[in-house]
Design a protein around this motif. Sequence first.
Motif, short mmCIF file in Angstrom:
data_model
loop_
_atom_site.label_atom_id
_atom_site.label_comp_id
_atom_site.label_asym_id
_atom_site.label_seq_id
_atom_site.Cartn_x
_atom_site.Cartn_y
_atom_site.Cartn_z
N ILE A 51 -3.50 51.63 34.85
CA ILE A 51 -2.64 50.55 34.31
C ILE A 51 -2.69 50.59 32.78
CG2 ILE A 51 -2.79 48.97 36.30
CD1 ILE A 51 -4.99 47.41 34.78
N GLY A 52 -1.76 49.87 32.17
CA GLY A 52 -1.78 49.71 30.72
C GLY A 52 -1.08 50.83 29.97
N PHE A 53 -1.26 50.82 28.67
CA PHE A 53 -0.56 51.80 27.84
C PHE A 53 -1.44 52.28 26.69
CE2 PHE A 53 0.45 47.58 26.24
CZ PHE A 53 0.15 47.72 24.90
N SER A 54 -0.98 53.31 26.02
CA SER A 54 -1.66 53.81 24.82
C SER A 54 -0.65 53.99 23.70
CB SER A 54 -2.32 55.17 25.10
OG SER A 54 -3.32 55.05 26.08
N HIS A 55 -1.07 53.65 22.49
CA HIS A 55 -0.20 53.85 21.33
C HIS A 55 -0.03 55.35 21.06
CE1 HIS A 55 -1.44 49.65 20.81
NE2 HIS A 55 -0.27 49.51 20.23
N CYS A 56 1.15 55.69 20.56
CA CYS A 56 1.46 57.12 20.34
C CYS A 56 0.41 57.83 19.49
CB CYS A 56 2.84 57.27 19.70
SG CYS A 56 4.18 56.74 20.80
N LYS A 57 -0.15 57.12 18.52
CA LYS A 57 -1.09 57.80 17.63
C LYS A 57 -2.32 58.32 18.39
CE LYS A 57 -3.94 54.02 15.64
NZ LYS A 57 -5.15 54.18 16.40
N GLU A 58 -2.60 57.75 19.58
CA GLU A 58 -3.76 58.18 20.36
C GLU A 58 -3.56 59.55 21.01
OE1 GLU A 58 -6.46 56.71 20.06
OE2 GLU A 58 -5.97 54.64 19.50
N PHE A 59 -2.30 59.96 21.16
CA PHE A 59 -2.07 61.27 21.81
C PHE A 59 -1.08 62.13 21.02
CE2 PHE A 59 0.57 58.00 23.73
CZ PHE A 59 1.85 58.54 23.67
N ALA A 60 -0.70 61.67 19.81
CA ALA A 60 0.30 62.39 19.02
C ALA A 60 -0.15 63.81 18.71
CB ALA A 60 0.57 61.64 17.73
N SER A 61 -1.44 64.01 18.47
CA SER A 61 -1.88 65.36 18.09
C SER A 61 -1.68 66.33 19.26
CB SER A 61 -3.34 65.34 17.64
OG SER A 61 -4.13 64.91 18.71
N ARG A 62 -1.58 65.84 20.47
CA ARG A 62 -1.33 66.72 21.63
C ARG A 62 0.12 67.18 21.66
NH1 ARG A 62 -2.48 64.83 27.42
NH2 ARG A 62 -2.94 67.02 27.77
N ILE A 63 1.03 66.23 21.43
CA ILE A 63 2.45 66.56 21.67
C ILE A 63 3.17 67.07 20.42
CG2 ILE A 63 2.77 65.10 23.71
CD1 ILE A 63 3.95 62.95 21.85
N PHE A 64 2.63 66.70 19.24
CA PHE A 64 3.25 67.20 18.00
C PHE A 64 2.33 68.22 17.37
CE2 PHE A 64 5.04 62.78 18.16
CZ PHE A 64 6.34 63.15 18.45
N ASN A 65 2.37 69.40 17.86
CA ASN A 65 1.58 70.47 17.28
C ASN A 65 2.19 70.82 15.93
OD1 ASN A 65 1.24 73.36 16.63
ND2 ASN A 65 -0.11 73.30 18.43
N SER A 66 1.37 70.88 14.89
CA SER A 66 1.93 71.02 13.56
C SER A 66 2.78 72.29 13.40
CB SER A 66 0.82 70.99 12.50
OG SER A 66 -0.11 71.97 12.84
N ASN A 67 2.42 73.38 14.11
CA ASN A 67 3.21 74.59 13.97
C ASN A 67 4.46 74.57 14.84
OD1 ASN A 67 1.25 75.69 12.34
ND2 ASN A 67 0.06 76.26 14.16
N ALA A 68 4.42 73.78 15.89
CA ALA A 68 5.49 73.86 16.87
C ALA A 68 6.22 72.52 17.04
CB ALA A 68 4.91 74.28 18.21
N GLU A 69 6.08 71.66 16.03
CA GLU A 69 6.61 70.30 16.13
C GLU A 69 8.08 70.27 16.55
OE1 GLU A 69 6.75 66.33 13.43
OE2 GLU A 69 5.43 67.98 12.90
N HIS A 70 8.83 71.23 16.03
CA HIS A 70 10.27 71.18 16.30
C HIS A 70 10.68 72.11 17.44
CE1 HIS A 70 10.61 68.56 12.96
NE2 HIS A 70 9.98 69.44 12.20
#
Length: 331
Positions: A193-212
């Motif tokens: 249940i519940g949610f997590s703010h994006c900043k808690e998992f952003a480093s997983r989904i926005f890889n700095s080399n592959a962000e786009h």
Amino acid sequence: MNSCGLRCLFILLSFPYLLQADLSSDYYSKTCPDFDQTLVQVVTDKQIAAPTTAAGTLRLFFHDCMVDGCDASILVASTSGKTSERDADINHSLPGDAFDLITRIKTALELKCPNVVSCSDILVGATRSLVKMVGGPRINVKYGRKDSLDSDMNRVEGKLARPNMTMDHIISIFGSAGLTVQEMVALVGSHTIGFSHCKEFASRIFNSNAEHSADFCPEGMNSKYAAELRKLCSNYTKDAEMSAFNDVFTPGKFDNMYYKNLQHGYGLLESDQAIAFDNRTRPFVDLYAANETAFFDAFAKAMEKFSEQRVKTELNGDVRRRCDQYNDYWG
Ligand code: HEM
């Protein structure tokens, strides 16, 4: 020896039973017969008005109990002289509705039986009611905890796991709180249940080399899920409130979907996904994904044990009149 020195030593030698918490399921039956009914009524009203309360309160309970036991130290407000636990950075995202719920229950109980029910028992009882209310198991809880006489921001660091820690580190943090690997996996099932703010998992989904790169997918994550999360969180640096459900399929229901999600790459936090890969934790993920009854039994037992450890007694705690303040015996 703790800060109360000789006085405490004397009390301890004279009354050794004071060190042992005298917890029981009917602790308030004589001193506050309406305890259960009042608590459940306030909890129900609040959960109907604000359905995110269940997850918020469960997390509040967890953050309280990991730091020196379930003693309501998380509820104390900071003063000019001392910064309390709730102002540690990891606690900033604990939701106001959860604190508000405890204040409401305390206020209702103080009207019926003043100075009797501790804030720590209220937090444990409210959590137990809410878990049941959103579909989870019945947890046997005992009461009789006393509230802490201290709450210190500096005692929080190192006692709560963060999503980017190694599994060794996470297991050792839970171990220090007296919990086994299996109990840990069962308790983390709270992320059903519940949610997590994006900043808690952003480093997983926005890889700095592959962000786009549209194809970028973190290891172990379902690629469509990764793409959806990237869309959802695209603005998270400007809007800190952006968040995602912990369990994307049944976000408001306490069930075993969290474990099934992990098996298919739908774990939101890095630590969630990691427990499906680690050899020590994966067998329990597989067990709970296949068998909801096994999960509910393990969760209820782990919650019961967790809520009874390192409990404060008459000697090192008391019943706070306000959950956010220590009692003022001199005022
Ligand atoms: C590996 C251990 C754990 C880590 C790293 C972790 C981390 C987190 C993080 C980062 C969030 C998102 C907070 C936010 O963005 O507002 C969260 C949410 C949550 N956590 Fe955990 N957690 C762990 C274990 C637990 C346990 C054992 C429980 C309960 C006993 C728990 C209950 C919750 C709940 C219910 C939420 C949702 C809160 C809400 O919707 O307001 N967590 N957790």
